[in-house]
Enzyme design. Sequence first.
Site, PDB file in Angstrom:
ATOM      1  CG  LEU A 185       9.482 -16.914  -3.369  1.00 13.04           C
ATOM      2  CD1 LEU A 185       9.474 -16.812  -1.842  1.00 13.04           C
ATOM      3  CD2 LEU A 185       9.740 -15.535  -3.959  1.00 13.04           C
ATOM      4  CG  HIS A 189       0.061   1.907  -9.353  1.00  6.19           C
ATOM      5  ND1 HIS A 189      -0.175   1.519  -8.050  1.00  6.19           N
ATOM      6  CD2 HIS A 189      -1.025   2.640  -9.717  1.00  6.19           C
ATOM      7  CE1 HIS A 189      -1.349   1.984  -7.653  1.00  6.19           C
ATOM      8  NE2 HIS A 189      -1.886   2.671  -8.647  1.00  6.19           N
ATOM      9  N   GLY A 215       0.172   5.332  -4.473  1.00  9.72           N
ATOM     10  CA  GLY A 215      -0.421   6.609  -4.895  1.00  9.72           C
ATOM     11  C   GLY A 215       0.179   7.775  -4.109  1.00  9.72           C
ATOM     12  CD1 TRP A 233     -12.809  -5.047 -10.088  1.00  6.67           C
ATOM     13  CD2 TRP A 233     -12.085  -4.323 -12.072  1.00  6.67           C
ATOM     14  NE1 TRP A 233     -12.217  -6.102 -10.739  1.00  6.67           N
ATOM     15  CE2 TRP A 233     -11.771  -5.692 -11.964  1.00  6.67           C
ATOM     16  CE3 TRP A 233     -11.729  -3.651 -13.250  1.00  6.67           C
ATOM     17  CZ2 TRP A 233     -11.117  -6.397 -12.971  1.00  6.67           C
ATOM     18  CZ3 TRP A 233     -11.080  -4.358 -14.258  1.00  6.67           C
ATOM     19  CH2 TRP A 233     -10.787  -5.701 -14.109  1.00  6.67           C
ATOM     20  CB  SER A 257      -8.024  -3.916   2.393  1.00  2.00           C
ATOM     21  OG  SER A 257      -7.753  -2.732   3.081  1.00  2.00           O
ATOM     22  CG  ASP A 317      -2.096   0.904   1.105  1.00  2.00           C
ATOM     23  OD1 ASP A 317      -2.273   1.513   0.034  1.00  2.00           O
ATOM     24  OD2 ASP A 317      -2.853   1.037   2.083  1.00  2.00           O
ATOM     25  N   GLY A 318       0.344   2.322  -0.601  1.00  2.00           N
ATOM     26  CA  GLY A 318       1.025   3.619  -0.536  1.00  2.00           C
ATOM     27  C   GLY A 318       1.660   4.064  -1.849  1.00  2.00           C
TER      28      GLY A 318
END
Length: 264
Positions: free
Chosen positions: A149, A55, A41, A87, A214, A38-39
Site C-alpha cells: 500500500l 487528534h 475535535g 495554521w 476543503s 474530520d471530527g
Amino acid sequence: MLSKLIRKKQPALNSELIKRKELSQLEQLPSHISIIMDGNGRWATKRTLPRIAGHYEGMKTVKKITKFANEIGIKTLSLYAFSTENWRRPKKEVDYLMRLPEELLGKYLPELIEQNVRVTMIGNHELLPEHTKRAITNAIEETLHNDGLILNFAFNYGSRDEIVQSVKQIVNKVQQGSISSDEITEELVSSHLMTNELTEPDLLIRTSGEIRLSNFMLWQLAYTEFWFTDTLWPDFDESCLMDAIESYQKRNRKYGGLKQEEVN
Ligand code: FPP
C-alpha cells in the site's frame, strides 16, 4: 498520558467483517481511496477532553485503517492530515499536530515496514518545523522500496496552492522554450501536480457529516466517487470502510459517457 484518559476501542475483527472483507476481494475494489479525516475535535469535546486528545485518537484510527486497507488490497490511501488553512488554529493545537508525524511515523515505522507499506507525502514542506520534516523524510526514505500500500499523507497541503505551483512551473517551461503552449494538456497539468506519481482517487471519504472538499485534491477528484458519513474520524473503523467500499462497488462510473447497454 492522554491515552490513559481515553477509553480503549473495539479490537479484533468480528466474523461478519471478515466475511465482508473476503467478499470485497471478489468484486471491483477502488484502487486509490482518499480520506478527509474530520471530527477529531468534536470527538474530544463530546468527552470533555482537550481537542488534542481527539487528534491522538485519530492517529490510532490512521494505523487501524492503513493496516486494513493494505490487507484488502487497496493500492493507495491518501489521508488529509494538515491543510494549508490549519495554521489558523491555536498555536497549542498546531504544535501538537506538528508532533504527530514523529509520534506516528517514528514509533509505528517498524510496523509499516513489516506491512510493506510505502509512505509518501504531498504538501509544502518548506514551512514545517525541522523535527516534523525529519520524521516525514525518514519515513519516506525508509519505506521507499516497499511495494505494498502507498500511504500518502497530505500535510501542509492545499489544492489551490498545488495548482498555482504547477501553473508557475509550466509557464516557466514555456518561457524558456522547452515546451510550447500547444503542448499544455490535461496530462501535462496532472504531471506537474504533487500527485504526479499516483493514480487519481477512485473513492473519496469524508467523516463527521461535513459535505465539502476543503481545498483537497480539487483537480484529482474530477471523476471520483464521493462517500460521506456522520461518523467522527476517531470512531471510524474497518466496518465503516467496508460500508464505503460496498457503496462504491454499486456505483456506475461513466466518466461523462454512456455504458454500452445504454446506447440506443
Ligand atoms: C480534522 O478534525 C482533523 C485534523 C485537522 C487533523 C487530522 C490528524 C489526524 C487524524 C492524526 C494523524 C495525523 C498525522 C499528521 C499523522 P478537526 O480537528 O477539524 O475536528 P472538528 O471539525 O471536530 O473540530
